[in-house]
Design an enzyme around this catalytic site. Structure first.
Site, short mmCIF file in Angstrom:
data_model
loop_
_atom_site.label_atom_id
_atom_site.label_comp_id
_atom_site.label_asym_id
_atom_site.label_seq_id
_atom_site.Cartn_x
_atom_site.Cartn_y
_atom_site.Cartn_z
N CYS A 13 -17.33 23.69 14.84
CA CYS A 13 -16.66 23.47 15.59
C CYS A 13 -15.65 24.29 16.21
CB CYS A 13 -15.56 22.91 14.70
SG CYS A 13 -15.91 21.70 13.34
N CYS A 55 0.75 -1.59 -0.26
CA CYS A 55 0.01 0.27 -0.19
C CYS A 55 0.96 0.79 -0.01
CB CYS A 55 -1.49 -0.29 1.09
SG CYS A 55 -2.11 1.32 1.26
N CYS A 104 -18.05 14.73 17.49
CA CYS A 104 -17.74 15.85 16.87
C CYS A 104 -18.88 16.13 16.16
CB CYS A 104 -16.86 16.73 16.63
SG CYS A 104 -15.85 16.89 17.28
N ARG A 149 -13.03 10.13 15.47
CA ARG A 149 -13.36 11.51 17.13
C ARG A 149 -14.14 12.76 16.06
NH1 ARG A 149 -14.48 14.56 19.27
NH2 ARG A 149 -14.07 15.93 20.73
N CYS A 203 -16.52 25.32 19.71
CA CYS A 203 -15.73 24.65 21.28
C CYS A 203 -14.11 24.52 21.30
CB CYS A 203 -16.26 23.36 21.48
SG CYS A 203 -17.55 21.96 22.63
N HIS A 204 -13.74 25.04 19.92
CA HIS A 204 -12.74 24.84 19.69
C HIS A 204 -12.06 25.96 18.77
CE1 HIS A 204 -11.89 20.55 20.97
NE2 HIS A 204 -12.94 20.46 20.42
N CYS A 257 -6.32 0.91 -0.65
CA CYS A 257 -5.63 0.03 -1.15
C CYS A 257 -6.63 -1.42 -0.37
CB CYS A 257 -4.39 -0.48 0.15
SG CYS A 257 -3.23 1.36 -0.26
#
Lengths: 103, 270
Positions: free
Chosen positions: B179, B71, B231, B227, B182-183, B107
């Site tokens: 997003c 790969c 979110c 993750r 919060c960030h 792959c």
């Protein structure tokens, strides 16, 4: 057969420290699934460690130990190049042995 | 000095002391969390997933009975060391900007003859996704301590970065969250969790450089795709398609902002 363990062993001033990371669900037998059925207990109940073929640690475990157990202990003796082997047996009869070399 | 002044000064002194105590308490809590993570790092169960991922990488599978060891993750077929730190990036053979998971699916399809559909559609705890999570743990672990160097050169890479930035700031859903809610500010926190400031280099490094990570509270290894999916869930957005351009764009945005920092994968989280 179980999934592979990670074993690290190093010697310092005549004391060998062995650290073992085991992959196991360690199901207590008290949890329930989405349908309310009890998930059967499934946990490691015997652990044996050998240093150059000689048993240096034995443990009887129960369901109180959490998932993916981490075990660390020290033994007197041992030198670089010695072989450490660790074996676990669970309550379903599955077993796994892995080896590492002392550094 | 009159009585009123003395009273006011006493109040201010007490307030200052209380504020100092509160600040000290916050520092102590944060130190406790960091000490906990440091202790767990010694026996991070993520290593078990790395080992499983390595087995998957090397074991032949699929209709063509081939392994993934040919790969090309961006540094040539089979080169794994340091590859994750350069992703996402443009790949000529698919004419697409790809992250790790989408590249692995390519792959699996081309080398092994597998259909990617079951992997895309499975839930994150089902066996096909468990395979992906283990592979992500292994590949990202091979970039531990590598410098993050996702640099948008190709026009599609640049477009993906801009799309990621727009998505990061896009407000929507029943709470008008983005997003950035919060960030998007420095120094914010949810309960005891510090929230990395993703538009800045330091925050992006904290966010991007520590995933995939093992989650202690659930005993699971999470990839960055997982993750990001979470979110979206917390924003009450529709669920993103696994390895879609939307998710890759956000990864591109974070990775580029984090460039220059060092990968810490696999991480360990609460």
């Amino acid at each position: 057969m179980g999934s592979p363990m990670k074993i690290r062993a190093s010697v310092k001033e005549g004391v060998t420290e062995i650290k073992v990371l085991m992959g196991h669900e360690m199901e207590t037998g008290q949890r329930k699934d989405a349908n309310g059925a009890v998930i059967p207990a499934w946990f490691i109940n015997e652990v044996t460690a050998k240093l150059d073929g000689k048993t240096v640690m034995q443990a009887q475990w129960g369901p109180s130990i959490s998932k993916n157990p981490y075990l660390a202990f020290k033994v007197k003796g041992g030198k670089a190049g010695d072989k450490v082997s660790v074996t676990w047996v669970d309550n379903k009869g599955d077993t796994r042995t892995d080896e590492a070399t002392v550094t | 000095m009159d009585r009123a002044s003395v009273g006011i000064m006493a109040f201010l002194a007490v307030s200052a002391a209380a504020a100092t105590a509160a600040y000290a308490q916050k520092d102590a809590a944060q130190e406790g969390i960091e000490a906990y993570r440091e202790a767990l790092q010694d026996g991070n169960p993520a290593e078990l997933y790395e080992a499983s991922g390595e087995e998957l990488w090397k074991t032949p599978g699929g209709p063509k009975a081939a392994s993934l060891e040919r790969c090309d993750l961006g540094l040539g077929p089979g080169v794994v060391r340091g590859a994750y730190a350069l992703l996402p990036r443009y790949f000529a053979d698919t004419d697409r900007v790809q992250d790790l998971e989408s590249r692995l699916l390519t792959c699996m399809q081309t080398l092994q003859g597998k259909d990617p559909k079951p992997y895309v559609e499975a839930s994150f705890t089902a066996p096909p996704k468990e395979e992906m999570n283990a592979l992500a743990a292994y590949i990202s672990g091979q970039s531990r301590d590598a410098p993050i160097a996702a640099t948008p050169r190709h026009p599609k890479e640049q477009a993906m970065y801009e799309l990621g930035k727009r998505m990061f700031n896009y407000q929507g859903g029943p709470y008008d969250f983005s997003c950035a809610t919060c960030h998007g500010q420095e120094g914010t926190r949810i309960r005891l969790q510090d929230l990395p400031y993703i538009p800045g280099a330091k925050g992006a490094a904290a966010g991007w450089g520590s995933w995939p990570a093992y989650r202690v509270s659930s005993g699971q290894m999470w990839s960055m795709q997982w993750r990001l999916n979470d979110c979206f869930r917390q924003q009450r957005f529709p669920e993103p398609v696994y390895t879609s351009d939307a998710t890759i764009a956000l990864s591109m945005y974070m990775a580029v902002n984090a460039s220059g920092a060092t990968m810490k994968t696999p991480g360990i989280k609460r």
